[in-house]
Every structure is written in C-alpha cells, then in structure tokens.
Design a protein around this motif. Structure first.
Motif, PDB file in Angstrom:
ATOM      1  N   VAL A  32      19.057   9.032 -11.513  1.00  0.00           N
ATOM      2  CA  VAL A  32      18.727   7.853 -10.717  1.00  0.00           C
ATOM      3  C   VAL A  32      18.708   8.266  -9.249  1.00  0.00           C
ATOM      4  CG1 VAL A  32      19.710   6.156 -12.315  1.00  0.00           C
ATOM      5  CG2 VAL A  32      21.202   7.251 -10.618  1.00  0.00           C
ATOM      6  N   THR A  33      18.347   7.341  -8.393  1.00  0.00           N
ATOM      7  CA  THR A  33      18.480   7.582  -6.972  1.00  0.00           C
ATOM      8  C   THR A  33      19.844   7.029  -6.546  1.00  0.00           C
ATOM      9  OG1 THR A  33      17.335   7.460  -4.844  1.00  0.00           O
ATOM     10  CG2 THR A  33      17.299   5.456  -6.198  1.00  0.00           C
TER      11      THR A  33
ATOM     12  N   ASN B  19      12.583   9.291   0.582  1.00  0.00           N
ATOM     13  CA  ASN B  19      12.254   9.692  -0.800  1.00  0.00           C
ATOM     14  C   ASN B  19      11.144   8.802  -1.333  1.00  0.00           C
ATOM     15  OD1 ASN B  19      13.985   7.480  -0.704  1.00  0.00           O
ATOM     16  ND2 ASN B  19      15.201   8.076  -2.464  1.00  0.00           N
ATOM     17  N   ALA B  20      11.006   7.601  -0.750  1.00  0.00           N
ATOM     18  CA  ALA B  20       9.975   6.675  -1.197  1.00  0.00           C
ATOM     19  C   ALA B  20       8.658   7.059  -0.548  1.00  0.00           C
ATOM     20  CB  ALA B  20      10.347   5.260  -0.762  1.00  0.00           C
ATOM     21  N   GLY B  21       7.590   6.768  -1.243  1.00  0.00           N
ATOM     22  CA  GLY B  21       6.292   6.970  -0.621  1.00  0.00           C
ATOM     23  C   GLY B  21       5.428   5.798  -0.990  1.00  0.00           C
TER      24      GLY B  21
ATOM     25  N   VAL C  32       9.117  10.608 -12.291  1.00  0.00           N
ATOM     26  CA  VAL C  32       9.158  11.923 -11.617  1.00  0.00           C
ATOM     27  C   VAL C  32      10.606  12.395 -11.651  1.00  0.00           C
ATOM     28  CG1 VAL C  32       8.252  13.187  -9.635  1.00  0.00           C
ATOM     29  CG2 VAL C  32       7.758  10.770  -9.849  1.00  0.00           C
ATOM     30  N   GLY C  33      10.809  13.691 -11.849  1.00  0.00           N
ATOM     31  CA  GLY C  33      12.173  14.207 -11.883  1.00  0.00           C
ATOM     32  C   GLY C  33      12.713  14.170 -13.306  1.00  0.00           C
TER      33      GLY C  33
ATOM     34  N   TRP D 258      10.186   3.409 -13.174  1.00  0.00           N
ATOM     35  CA  TRP D 258      10.898   4.484 -12.464  1.00  0.00           C
ATOM     36  C   TRP D 258      10.256   4.792 -11.111  1.00  0.00           C
ATOM     37  CZ3 TRP D 258      10.953   5.340 -17.983  1.00  0.00           C
ATOM     38  CH2 TRP D 258      12.236   5.444 -18.530  1.00  0.00           C
TER      39      TRP D 258
ATOM     40  N   ARG E 163       4.678  16.337  -6.814  1.00  0.00           N
ATOM     41  CA  ARG E 163       4.999  16.792  -8.170  1.00  0.00           C
ATOM     42  C   ARG E 163       4.161  16.016  -9.181  1.00  0.00           C
ATOM     43  NH1 ARG E 163      11.400  16.039  -8.572  1.00  0.00           N
ATOM     44  NH2 ARG E 163      10.940  14.312  -7.194  1.00  0.00           N
TER      45      ARG E 163
ATOM     46  N   ASP F 209       6.992   4.306  -8.059  1.00  0.00           N
ATOM     47  CA  ASP F 209       5.557   4.597  -7.978  1.00  0.00           C
ATOM     48  C   ASP F 209       4.703   3.560  -8.701  1.00  0.00           C
ATOM     49  OD1 ASP F 209       6.337   7.037  -6.734  1.00  0.00           O
ATOM     50  OD2 ASP F 209       6.699   7.871  -8.720  1.00  0.00           O
TER      51      ASP F 209
ATOM     52  N   LEU G 271      15.711   3.428 -11.599  1.00  0.00           N
ATOM     53  CA  LEU G 271      16.368   4.467 -10.790  1.00  0.00           C
ATOM     54  C   LEU G 271      17.571   3.907 -10.038  1.00  0.00           C
ATOM     55  CD1 LEU G 271      13.214   6.266  -9.283  1.00  0.00           C
ATOM     56  CD2 LEU G 271      14.814   7.248 -10.925  1.00  0.00           C
TER      57      LEU G 271
ATOM     58  N   GLN H 270      11.379   2.741  -4.621  1.00  0.00           N
ATOM     59  CA  GLN H 270      11.643   3.286  -5.959  1.00  0.00           C
ATOM     60  C   GLN H 270      11.529   2.174  -7.014  1.00  0.00           C
ATOM     61  OE1 GLN H 270      14.480   4.299  -3.617  1.00  0.00           O
ATOM     62  NE2 GLN H 270      13.073   5.861  -2.978  1.00  0.00           N
TER      63      GLN H 270
ATOM     64  N   ILE I 226      18.633  16.934 -11.679  1.00  0.00           N
ATOM     65  CA  ILE I 226      18.244  15.538 -11.448  1.00  0.00           C
ATOM     66  C   ILE I 226      16.800  15.518 -10.940  1.00  0.00           C
ATOM     67  CG2 ILE I 226      18.727  13.458 -10.054  1.00  0.00           C
ATOM     68  CD1 ILE I 226      21.684  14.349 -10.026  1.00  0.00           C
ATOM     69  N   GLY I 227      16.448  16.576 -10.222  1.00  0.00           N
ATOM     70  CA  GLY I 227      15.077  16.646  -9.709  1.00  0.00           C
ATOM     71  C   GLY I 227      14.868  15.711  -8.539  1.00  0.00           C
ATOM     72  N   THR I 228      15.762  15.765  -7.557  1.00  0.00           N
ATOM     73  CA  THR I 228      15.642  14.845  -6.413  1.00  0.00           C
ATOM     74  C   THR I 228      14.421  15.224  -5.567  1.00  0.00           C
ATOM     75  OG1 THR I 228      16.824  16.048  -4.681  1.00  0.00           O
ATOM     76  CG2 THR I 228      18.183  14.844  -6.268  1.00  0.00           C
ATOM     77  N   THR I 229      14.141  14.361  -4.597  1.00  0.00           N
ATOM     78  CA  THR I 229      13.009  14.629  -3.705  1.00  0.00           C
ATOM     79  C   THR I 229      13.390  15.599  -2.584  1.00  0.00           C
ATOM     80  OG1 THR I 229      13.593  12.696  -2.388  1.00  0.00           O
ATOM     81  CG2 THR I 229      11.999  12.350  -4.145  1.00  0.00           C
TER      82      THR I 229
HETATM   83  P1  IMP Z   1      16.466  11.193  -4.700  1.00  0.00           P
HETATM   84  O1  IMP Z   1      16.186   9.760  -4.478  1.00  0.00           O
HETATM   85  O2  IMP Z   1      15.634  12.098  -3.805  1.00  0.00           O
HETATM   86  O3  IMP Z   1      17.905  11.533  -4.681  1.00  0.00           O
HETATM   87  O4  IMP Z   1      15.963  11.538  -6.197  1.00  0.00           O
HETATM   88  C1  IMP Z   1      16.631  11.032  -7.340  1.00  0.00           C
HETATM   89  C2  IMP Z   1      15.641  10.713  -8.457  1.00  0.00           C
HETATM   90  O5  IMP Z   1      14.848   9.600  -8.051  1.00  0.00           O
HETATM   91  C3  IMP Z   1      14.652  11.847  -8.786  1.00  0.00           C
HETATM   92  O6  IMP Z   1      14.363  11.796 -10.170  1.00  0.00           O
HETATM   93  C4  IMP Z   1      13.421  11.469  -7.994  1.00  0.00           C
HETATM   94  O7  IMP Z   1      12.248  12.017  -8.551  1.00  0.00           O
HETATM   95  C5  IMP Z   1      13.460   9.959  -8.116  1.00  0.00           C
HETATM   96  N1  IMP Z   1      12.788   9.282  -7.008  1.00  0.00           N
HETATM   97  C6  IMP Z   1      13.255   9.097  -5.742  1.00  0.00           C
HETATM   98  N2  IMP Z   1      12.362   8.412  -5.004  1.00  0.00           N
HETATM   99  C7  IMP Z   1      11.322   8.140  -5.818  1.00  0.00           C
HETATM  100  C8  IMP Z   1      10.100   7.418  -5.636  1.00  0.00           C
HETATM  101  O8  IMP Z   1       9.794   6.841  -4.579  1.00  0.00           O
HETATM  102  N3  IMP Z   1       9.296   7.357  -6.739  1.00  0.00           N
HETATM  103  C9  IMP Z   1       9.627   7.916  -7.922  1.00  0.00           C
HETATM  104  N4  IMP Z   1      10.749   8.579  -8.132  1.00  0.00           N
HETATM  105  C10 IMP Z   1      11.597   8.702  -7.095  1.00  0.00           C
END
Ligand code: IMP
Length: 427
Positions: free
Chosen positions: A241-242, A38-40, A276-277, A11, A306, A13, A231, A227, A126-129
């Motif tokens: 999901v993303t 959203n990626a790191g 995460v999320g 998922w 988080r 990371d 996801l 990601q 959903i717990g988005t970023t």
């Molecule tokens: P979004 O991508 O911000 O819309 O988030 C949607 C879901 O994907 C949430 O559960 C986030 O925590 C997860 N998510 C998005 N980007 C990452 C990432 O780079 N690592 C882990 N989870 C992510």
C-alpha cells in the motif's frame, strides 16, 4: 453541492485527474489532502497534455483556489519544477495556489531511505515510486525527525537540519550501500531548502483555517484523492500500500474538514483494473489480454513509466472500497480501451479454500489465495470514442456498465470514452 470528493476505488491511476478537471468549473476550491509526488495526474486541455503530481488539477482555471492541504507530503523541488513547467507553458501559478504550513517536507534522506528500505520483512518488494513518500510519513509519525513546511521559516531551521542530518548519516551508514560514509551534507541541504522556502513563501498558509472558513461559508469545495482506495495504509492491501489514507476516509484527516461536510462522493473506476508495484491482484491477466489492455490503454506509470499490471474488473474489490468511501455514484473510465475485445470478464465473487466469498479479505495472504469467479459478457467491438450520450452507446456496452454498477451497488453517472474533456458521457 458544497463539498464533493473524488476517490479512486482501485489501485490508483483511475484517471481521476480528468474528472476533477471536469468538476472544477462547478467549484471554488480544489484540495489535495494526502500523498505526494508519488501521484501523477494527467489533464488534457486545449489539445495539450499536462502531467501534474502535487498541484491540484484545478490550476488550469485561474478563478479556482488550489490547496495542498496538511496531509500531503511535499518535495519542494518537485513542486517548484511543476510551477516552473506550468509557467513555461503559459499557466501562471500565483495566489491561486496555497500550501499548508503543517504539510510535511520531503528531504534527500527520505529518498535515500526509500531506495534502501523498499522491502517487506520477508524481502518481497513493495515497489514504491522512490519519491521518499513512505519515509517522510514515517518521520511524521515518529515526530523526532520531522520538518513541516512552516518550520523552514523559523530561526532554528538550520539547527534542526544539522541535528537530523547527524542522526540520518549514522542511520544510513548502517544500511546497504550507504555503509562507511556520510551521505548527507547538512550545510548543502540547509542552503538548498532555504532557497526553496524563499521561492515558496508566498504560497504557504494555514490551510486548515482557510478550509474550515470556506465550508462554513458554504463555498463549493472539491477534494481530489490521490492513488486509490486499495492502496490505503489502513484499509488497503497492506503492506503493499502507500503510506497515507488514500480511500475516502482520508478526506477529513488530510484536510481538517470534517467528513460530515462532504455532500457527494464520486468513486472512480476503470472499466478494468490495473496495479503498479508489488502485491496481490486477483484478476490480473499476465497474458495477451493484459498486454492488449496495456497497449491500448497506454498503461504505463505517469510518474515512473513502469508498465502497469492489467486485468479484469474486480467487483468484489470495488464494492468494498465504494462502501468504505461512502460513495454515491460511479465514474467509469477508459471504457473505449475494451472496445476491441470479443468477450469481457467481470469478477463477481472469490473462491477461498473451496468456499465462495463476496467480501474483500483483510489479509494479503488470503487475497493471494483467492480465485476469481467470473461472469462473462459479450464485448461490443465497436468504436465508442465519438459517443456523447448513454443511449447512443452499443447495447452491449450499456449492459456491461449496468452490470458493473449493479455489482458495486452504485449508479454509473459518468462514463469516459477517451482522454479529452469532450469524450465524456454524463447521465
Ligand atoms: P509509495 O507511495 O511510493 O510509497 O508506493 C507504495 C505503493 O503504492 C507502490 O506499489 C506504488 O506503485 C503505489 N503507488 C503510489 N502512488 C501511486 C499512484 O499514483 N498510482 C498507482 N500506484 C501508486
């Protein structure tokens, strides 16, 4: 090795940044092709730690061309922050970065919509970023209110912003705490984004044409997935999901390079699992084992900080995503995080309604109901962070790695035993 892709099989990371950074020296071009800020990814180099979101990890090697391709959604303010942050630490970003003129742009309304709409129809988060990623992709698919990078340089940009803002203000006024006032000022947003566009103009290019020329010329390209596959909008644990194709299937659609050019697919997994999320996570350990993994592995989000949910390795899920991504070999990351545990569990199958299943359920409600069937393996309880050869790993660690590879059905080619480039075992 003309084209390699690096795909997270869980998922997200999975520490893909480190592997991309290692592989970069064998490649001419590194490509981000989906997702956004959203990626790191964290890269540790020369004793310094860098956290990047949009810019490919290849940026640390000036000879490498970095490409932010068409499938990425770009927040220009975040991108400029990254460029400035790198410059402040002596890493120049110039012609070695290219941004697709077709990539979609994230605007303040997307971030507002993320805040107001981060829920499923039943109210579950959903717990988005909160980076506006989903709303930007929604506008891309909807087309009417989308702005692509190249649009910011056209004479009708101001009219487009005016029209979109007029609509978005009406829409946001009907939602949550946005009611009754105009949240967005078109003139302000236009001025702000015109400024970003001026600063980013030299990076903007037709990356699809560039990449097609590059594959046809047999240049070495590295595709850096963001990601993780679980996801993925189509093949992941929908709706948790993303909003992009974060599994192997996204390489072609996001970059414009046909999948047939990819000659090696590397699947990245952690030696355990994190998420995460919101959404189901069958092997989650919401207990002292999960807390131990979180503490030792520093499992806190790179982007949002988080705390990540932690659990055992899920071979059912990883086998599914390895097949989906056409994965050739595995890189197992963060093995050292498990070193103190006396016993390890691996999920080898699920039980659903009293039956053993070995496939990954397509519906999230089924995934919620499965019970993991575990196999227990002894821990090695020995520091492995200084080990550089597979043969020097404790036998129990090798047995664990071999079992993971056997269950996923792919050989383990890379093992990571610490954050630094040096702390890597190549088979
Ligand atoms: P979004 O991508 O911000 O819309 O988030 C949607 C879901 O994907 C949430 O559960 C986030 O925590 C997860 N998510 C998005 N980007 C990452 C990432 O780079 N690592 C882990 N989870 C992510």
């Amino acid at each position: 090795m003309p084209a390699t892709c690096v795909i997270g099989l869980q998922w997200g990371d999975e520490a893909k940044g480190k592997i991309v950074d290692l592989l970069t020296e064998q490649h001419d071009i590194v490509v981000r092709y989906q997702g956004g800020s959203n990626a790191g990814h964290t890269v540790v180099t020369g004793g310094q730690t860098f956290k990047l979101s949009l810019i490919p990890s290849g940026i640390f090697r000036p000879r490498v061309q970095c490409v932010i391709a068409t499938g990425v959604v770009v927040n220009p303010a975040s991108l400029l922050d990254e460029i400035d942050g790198l410059a402040a630490r002596g890493i120049a970003v110039g012609k070695n970065l290219m941004i697709s003129d077709r990539a979609h742009v994230i605007f303040p309304w997307h971030i507002e919509e993320d805040r107001l709409l981060d829920r499923c129809s039943d109210g579950e988060l959903i717990g988005t970023t909160m980076r506006g990623i989903g709303p930007c992709y929604r506008d891309k698919v909807g087309r009417s209110f989308a702005v692509r990078f190249g649009d910011m340089f056209r004479s009708d940009f101001s009219d487009r912003v005016n029209n979109i803002v007029a609509f978005k203000n009406r829409m946001l006024a009907g939602m949550g705490d946005g009611a009754g006032r105009d949240l967005l000022d078109a003139g302000e947003i236009h001025a702000q984004y015109s400024g970003y566009a001026r600063r980013l103009r030299d990076y903007v290019a037709d990356t699809t044409a560039y990449l097609l020329d590059a594959v046809e010329a047999k240049r070495n390209i590295l595709f850096e997935g963001a990601q993780g596959s679980l996801l993925d909008i189509d093949h992941g644990t929908f709706p948790f999901v993303t909003s992009s194709n974060s599994s192997g299937v996204g390489v072609a659609s996001g970059s414009g390079v046909p999948a047939r050019y990819v000659t090696k697919a590397i699947g990245i997994v952690k030696a355990y699992t994190t998420r995460v999320g919101g959404g189901p996570f069958p092997t989650e350990q919401d207990n002292e084992i999960g807390q131990h993994i979180r503490d030792v592995g520093n499992e806190y989000g790179t982007v949002t900080r988080r705390p990540r949910r932690c659990g055992w390795f899920d071979a059912v899920a990883a086998r599914y995503t390895a097949r989906l991504g056409g994965i050739d070999v595995l890189a197992v990351m963060l093995l050292d995080v498990l070193s103190q545990l006396p016993e390890l569990q691996i999920c080898v199958a699920y039980e659903l309604d009293g039956r053993r299943i070995e496939h990954f359920p397509s519906h999230v409600d089924d995934l919620r109901r499965v019970k993991p069937i575990y196999e227990t393996m002894p821990g090695w309880q020995q520091d492995v962070t200084g080990i550089r050869r597979r043969a020097d790993l404790p036998n129990k660690a090798n047995a664990y790695l071999n079992r993971l590879g056997g269950l996923v059905g792919r050989p383990v080619e890379i093992v990571s035993v610490g954050p630094d480039r040096q702390q890597t075992i190549l088979s």
